[in-house]
Scaffold this active site. Structure first.
Site, PDB file in Angstrom:
ATOM      1  N   GLU A 112       0.803  -1.225   0.000  1.00  0.00           N
ATOM      2  CA  GLU A 112       0.000   0.000   0.000  1.00  0.00           C
ATOM      3  C   GLU A 112       0.830   1.265   0.000  1.00  0.00           C
ATOM      4  O   GLU A 112       0.527   2.216  -0.716  1.00  0.00           O
ATOM      5  CB  GLU A 112      -0.936   0.043   1.227  1.00  0.00           C
ATOM      6  CG  GLU A 112      -2.213  -0.732   1.088  1.00  0.00           C
ATOM      7  CD  GLU A 112      -1.999  -2.198   1.264  1.00  0.00           C
ATOM      8  OE1 GLU A 112      -0.870  -2.587   1.635  1.00  0.00           O
ATOM      9  OE2 GLU A 112      -2.932  -2.969   1.023  1.00  0.00           O
ATOM     10  N   HIS A 166     -10.763  -5.092  10.100  1.00  0.00           N
ATOM     11  CA  HIS A 166     -11.483  -4.802   8.860  1.00  0.00           C
ATOM     12  C   HIS A 166     -12.669  -3.893   9.080  1.00  0.00           C
ATOM     13  O   HIS A 166     -13.475  -3.701   8.182  1.00  0.00           O
ATOM     14  CB  HIS A 166     -11.978  -6.113   8.215  1.00  0.00           C
ATOM     15  CG  HIS A 166     -10.906  -6.853   7.499  1.00  0.00           C
ATOM     16  ND1 HIS A 166     -10.044  -7.699   8.134  1.00  0.00           N
ATOM     17  CD2 HIS A 166     -10.550  -6.864   6.191  1.00  0.00           C
ATOM     18  CE1 HIS A 166      -9.194  -8.213   7.243  1.00  0.00           C
ATOM     19  NE2 HIS A 166      -9.490  -7.712   6.062  1.00  0.00           N
TER      20      HIS A 166
END
Lengths: 407, 422
Positions: free
Chosen positions: A143, A212
């Site tokens: 990322e 998450h």
């Protein structure tokens, strides 16, 4: 109270206005609400300068008024047009993205599984086939590096849309987002622009576990130089996606995992939503409820109950998390004098905390009660369903809070 | 300071046992290069080495370019290189003076001793090629073509600086010369460089433009232990991006010796692990650096992908002007001072009759005047006014939002002075 009394008379007046849909809606919804809305239409003309109010005002509203039967899935229609096509929120995002990629060959997408896989939430489905593997780039799992790569590409002329498969993963890209995305336009003295869009799903889902289920809007909000928007309906999802891509500023577009399957009819013609404006969901008199993303639906569900109990909440989806649309919000506060913020961020340092501060600073004189902020608990989102439910704000809590504020 | 883990004299003393890769053209079928061949032992003797590049470039193209008299450069090229290195050195020396006189503040990282790397690479680039650097970026900006005035003004924090005084020493940017920064955190420029290289590839393959721009990313030995470095090596090799990763290995990351922080100190080896050639070169010799750079840049322009070049170099001063530089051994410093790249090039030019003392002196004088003039210009330039405070935060200042009065905040004429509420 008065809204309900006037209701019976006004409800019939409503049916004379065009559109089967309106009639259908008045059948499924509460008479008091429709009448109240009609009354409000006339009184609240000043509350949102972007709308045009008039005798056939309901049909000319730019922002759709919806009543929601339940918190998540909904059927609604836009009053803006009777033609249009129905689609799900993720398809609306895809449509917006595809239109922008057609329009400008410099727009490209990068992220994990955006290409061949079509995106983990199908937002980029079919785009790689159409535009090729370089324009819809499947990145390795890095990322920080691919966000930085998007920023470098933006500085040299491209307009990347960087997808975080889950917003939480962008924590790994925090260096690039804070230092480069937000700052480089300034530290280069205005020489380089960073027209990136960073988007992805966040928020608390269905038992996805703590990592998450993160809400990164509160972490990113202090970064100078970025804009943050949160979409909540197919209409504003497409509009905000297009606006974000066209913006010269770096924009972070927050989507929500549970909202991707919302269905709505959106206009066939091209439109964009203003990045800095809030959306009036339901005009009201008694209290201003400010919300965004998924909590909008919890608020609307609570609104049903509240209306039954005789309250008339004004619901605003703030949409622009940074900067706040203080005009829409301020006009509402000046009208209702009571504010409730309902958000999914955590209590500490969340968007609600900033919004509370902004409202207190700017509109203190107009408040009859302290600003109340309902946020998620300051806990890592638990896996167990019951615990997870208690982590986020539920409609019952919203009802209680409104009752408390309106005493 | 000698410890059990770090010998006082670093790496190259043990060179006899270490192989280095040579750049070879890729066989047509393979996707990338591995390093399988070793070079003959390179000697420490600087004078000998100057005449012969130890990195034997076996490329046909480079062979053809070599003049028959076996000199590596022409007179014109030599003078350009010399002038660039003198500019770098004089400028940095002036920075130190100005810092101690209180004209610039904060963290200032000087490049003295490493000029060969900057000059060797950047003088081969065109204006549209991009350069990305770290906080030690003054000389990279100068080599790329940013005027000494603009850089000095930026250091003084004046409006006429290349970044309007908003960046400072560690953030040198130039759109005109494609200097993409200037980054304060190590490693964070490497993904940006990868992005610039991505744009070059995109322009060629998607937009069908005639684009063979390359990007050169400069960073240090300390950065080579950072995740961003590895992530970008992977992506650059994967997508075959036109980028050259240049490691300026000066053996020290502030006070951390490279040998104490790195499990395998040979950084060039990390290139082949990701599928790109890794080369080690003597970074105190501008001609050697230039030969390697030519090869790497040509590779990138041809679309063959990235190269990792490790330049063994040394900074004569401390990490920054605030660094007392007590940890480094005097003997080590003396050793590298004897390998001063400017002295070496001067010697080469004179010995090979490419230039005489008078010409070189006149260049030095010219540069001295240039740097003095830059200081005068910076001194005379105005400081930024209050109205500059909020400019350039957003490219589109609508991003500051809508105020309570319904207008965009940026429409308020007093807004940029920071007097309006945000």
């Amino acid at each position: 109270m008065s809204a309900i009394i006037q209701g019976t008379g006004a409800a019939t007046a409503l049916t004379t206005l065009n559109s089967k849909k309106l009639v259908a809606r008045s059948r499924t919804s509460l008479p008091g609400v429709d009448a109240g809305r009609r009354k409000r239409c006339i009184v609240a003309a000043g509350s949102d300068a972007s709308k045009s109010f008039g005798s056939s005002s309901l049909l000319t509203l730019r922002h759709s008024h919806k009543l929601f039967a339940n918190a998540v899935a909904t059927k609604a229609d836009t009053s803006a047009t009777t033609t249009g096509h129905e689609l799900l929120l993720f398809e609306a995002l895809q449509e917006g993205l595809e239109e922008e990629m057609d329009r400008d060959p410099h727009v490209c997408v990068m992220g994990e599984d955006v290409g061949h896989y079509g995106g983990s939430y199908k937002v980029t489905k079919g785009l790689a086939d159409k535009f090729g593997d370089l324009r819809v780039l499947d990145t390795p799992i890095c990322e920080n590096a691919f966000t930085g790569m998007g920023i470098g590409a933006a500085m040299t002329g491209l307009r990347p849309v960087i997808e975080g498969m889950n917003m939480g993963f962008l924590l790994l890209a925090f260096n690039q987002i804070s230092n480069n995305c937000g700052m480089l336009h300034y530290t280069s003295g205005g020489q380089f622009t960073i027209p990136v869009v960073i988007r992805g799903p966040g928020g608390v889902g269905r038992q996805l576990g703590a990592e998450h289920s993160q809400r990164l809007e509160s972490y990113f909000q202090s970064i100078p130089g970025i804009q943050m928007v949160a979409c909540s309906t197919p209409y504003n999802a497409k509009g905000l996606m297009k606006a974000a891509i066209r913006s010269e500023n770096p924009v972070i577009l927050f989507e929500h995992v549970l909202l991707y399957n919302l269905k709505e009819k959106i206009p066939d013609e091209e439109y964009i939503c203003n990045l800095e404006e809030a959306e009036m969901v339901r005009p009201g008199e008694h209290i201003t409820i400010l919300t965004y993303s998924r909590m909008r639906y919890h608020v609307m569900q609570a609104a049903k109950t509240l209306v039954n109990k005789g309250y008339d909440p004004e619901v605003i989806d703030i949409r622009s998390l940074k900067p706040f649309d203080l005009y829409t919000i301020g006009n509402s506060v000046k009208k209702t004098h009571r504010v409730l913020i309902v958000e999914e961020c955590m209590r500490t340092g969340g968007i609600g905390a900033s919004l509370t501060a902004a409202i207190n600073e700017n509109f203190h004189d107009y408040l009859d009660a302290p600003v109340m902020c309902l946020s998620s608990q300051d806990v890592p989102t638990p896996y167990a369903g019951t615990l997870e439910e208690w982590t986020v704000v539920q409609p019952a809590q919203i009802v209680t809070a409104v009752e408390q504020l309106c005493q | 300071m000698a410890t059990a883990f770090s010998p006082t004299i670093p790496l190259h003393e043990n060179r006899t046992s270490l192989p280095a890769t040579r750049l070879v053209p890729p066989p047509p079928s393979s996707a990338f290069l591995g390093s399988t061949r070793s070079l003959p032992i390179r000697r420490l003797n600087h004078a000998l080495a100057a005449r012969r590049s130890p990195v034997v470039a076996v490329q046909e193209i480079v062979k053809e370019k070599k003049p028959t008299n076996s000199l590596l450069i022409t007179k014109e090229e030599g003078l350009v290189l010399y002038e660039d290195m003198i500019l770098g050195r004089s400028f940095e020396d002036m920075c130190a003076q100005m810092y101690y006189r209180g004209k610039m503040f904060g963290f200032v990282h000087l490049y003295n001793g490493q000029e060969a790397v900057s000059t060797g690479f950047i003088k081969l680039l065109t204006q549209s090629d991009s350069v990305v650097s770290t906080y030690r970026d003054h000389v990279h900006a100068l080599s790329k073509g940013v005027s000494a005035r603009a850089v000095m003004s930026e250091l003084f924090g004046k409006v006429t600086g290349c970044c309007r005084g908003q960046g400072g020493s560690m953030h040198m940017f130039s759109k005109e010369h494609n200097v993409l920064g200037g980054f304060a955190f190590i490693g964070e420029g490497i993904p940006v460089a990868t992005g610039a290289a991505f744009t070059s590839k995109y322009k060629r393959e998607v937009l069908k433009q005639d684009c063979d721009d390359v990007t050169v990313a400069f960073f240090g030995d300390g950065t080579c232990n950072n995740g961003q470095f590895y992530e970008c090596l992977n992506m650059a090799a994967l997508y075959k991006l036109p980028i050259i990763f240049v490691v300026e290995n000066n053996l020290w990351a502030i006070g951390m010796s490279h040998l104490r922080s790195t499990s395998d100190p040979e950084i060039w080896k990390k290139g082949p692990a990701f599928g790109m050639p890794g080369v080690h070169v003597d970074g105190m010799d501008v001609l050697k650096v230039r030969e390697v750079a030519k090869e790497a840049v040509t590779r990138a322009r041809r679309g063959e992908g990235p190269t990792l070049v490790e330049c063994e170099t040394y900074r004569f001063r401390g990490h920054s002007l605030a660094d007392p530089d007590e940890l480094r051994d005097a003997a080590e410093k003396a050793k590298y001072a004897a390998r001063d790249p400017i002295t070496a090039l001067k010697k080469y030019l004179i010995e090979n009759k490419l230039a005489n003392e008078a010409e070189l002196k006149s260049i030095e004088k010219k540069i001295d005047e240039l740097v003095e003039e830059a200081v005068e210009f910076a001194d005379a330039s105005p400081q930024p006014g209050r109205s500059q405070l909020l400019e350039n935060v957003f490219a589109d200042p609508k991003g500051f939002g809508i105020g309570p009065d319904g207008r965009y905040r940026c429409e308020d004429p007093k807004f940029t002075e920071g007097t309006a509420q945000v």
